[in-house]
Design a protein around this motif. Sequence first.
Motif: not given
Length: 435
Positions: A181-203, A262-266
Amino acid sequence: MKKLRAFLILLSLSLLLTGCSNFRLSSSIDDLISPVSPSGDNAGVQNAVDEYCKSGYLIKIPSSGDYTTSFIFHDLDKDKEDEAIAFFEPSDERGTTSLAVLKKQQNKWSVVESIRGEGSDVKSVDFCDVNNDGNDEILVCWSIISKSNNYRFNVYAQKKTDKGIMLESISDSIAAGEFICLDINDDKVNEVIVFNLGSAAEAPTAELYSFVDSDEKLLGETKLDSTIISFENITWGMTDEGVSVYADALKSDGDSMVTEFIYWSDYYDSIVSPFYSYNSGKTTETRRNSIIYCKDIDGDKTVEIPTDKSVKNLPAQITAQNWVVYENTVLLHKCYTYSCKRDAYSLLINDDIFDKVSAKYDNESRTFSLISNESKNECFSIITMIRSAYNSREADFQGYTEIYSNSGFVYLAKVNDKSDIKFTIDDLKNMIKPY
């Protein structure tokens, strides 16, 4: 009495061998007979949960993260008084885990709200204001199936009612192995980045979510290395791109790691992972053949990424790293280390001497030595010992100086004043870093 003691020991061993998940291997026979009871606020919270769950319960402890205790204390509503958070499996609802919030009023703890969770166990929990209401929400990664990589992430917010506090999930159940949890896009509000391991069909993927005003919204996502099997360490730092996230992940061979940067890209209006290749489905520039995490290795308040450094004739216990830093869209060399996983330390080696020395390691004595390539003289040696063993044999190590201690181990060093490449004990104290 002897028969009772023998019976209790056999009973405890049988519980261990049959896989009782809440059995604690005691340090003495007395512990087996008289388990340690909680005290202070922990005792008050346990009494409150006892009263709330009259039919019985089993406490669930998060298996990873910053909070891995039976009861967790945190000031959720910013009133300068900690609430308590407890996870438990009710005896009349086996296979489920509930989340309870407790408050202390008039010196007594009580459960003020409880909500059924999304899994049978708890992987991790954290606290962060993500809906911009001034209070901290409870962020939970649930284990759906015990001892598997099947996890679900949820955000729980407090809502005040006439009857007190109500917990509500302000998120869908999101597939996720880790989160930050952190403010990654500098909008002064916290966001959440979740990391998903995927599956056999999805990365595997990283997904960025906003929960402003308790409204879940997917802001962006990026694919990650297709060979990742677990996320081991998530941290962040400031770079040219602003707030940047470093996700250290174990690869499918079990012996190598990769860092997803990973970072936010405008420009893309999303999070991006610039070193991931959509052609190969892999991230190669931050891969290494050692299980070592990103960190500020040189103390300059910048996160560095360890990559492999090719060195000939390295001892089996020693690996070499080229630590790199992200600057102006590329990874630039920062420093070198020799690392010993067995002894849990890395040694920072200056660039101007790295190619002038060689590493040597003796398995029996657990001694690391740095040797001058020109004179073949030993520059210094470092011995790793268990603290208790050193205390009993201190006289055997005359001429050695303690330079570091960590997790019950002590590290002793001796320098060679006659070497053509000279080090001091103070140099070694500055060079040695936790693994």
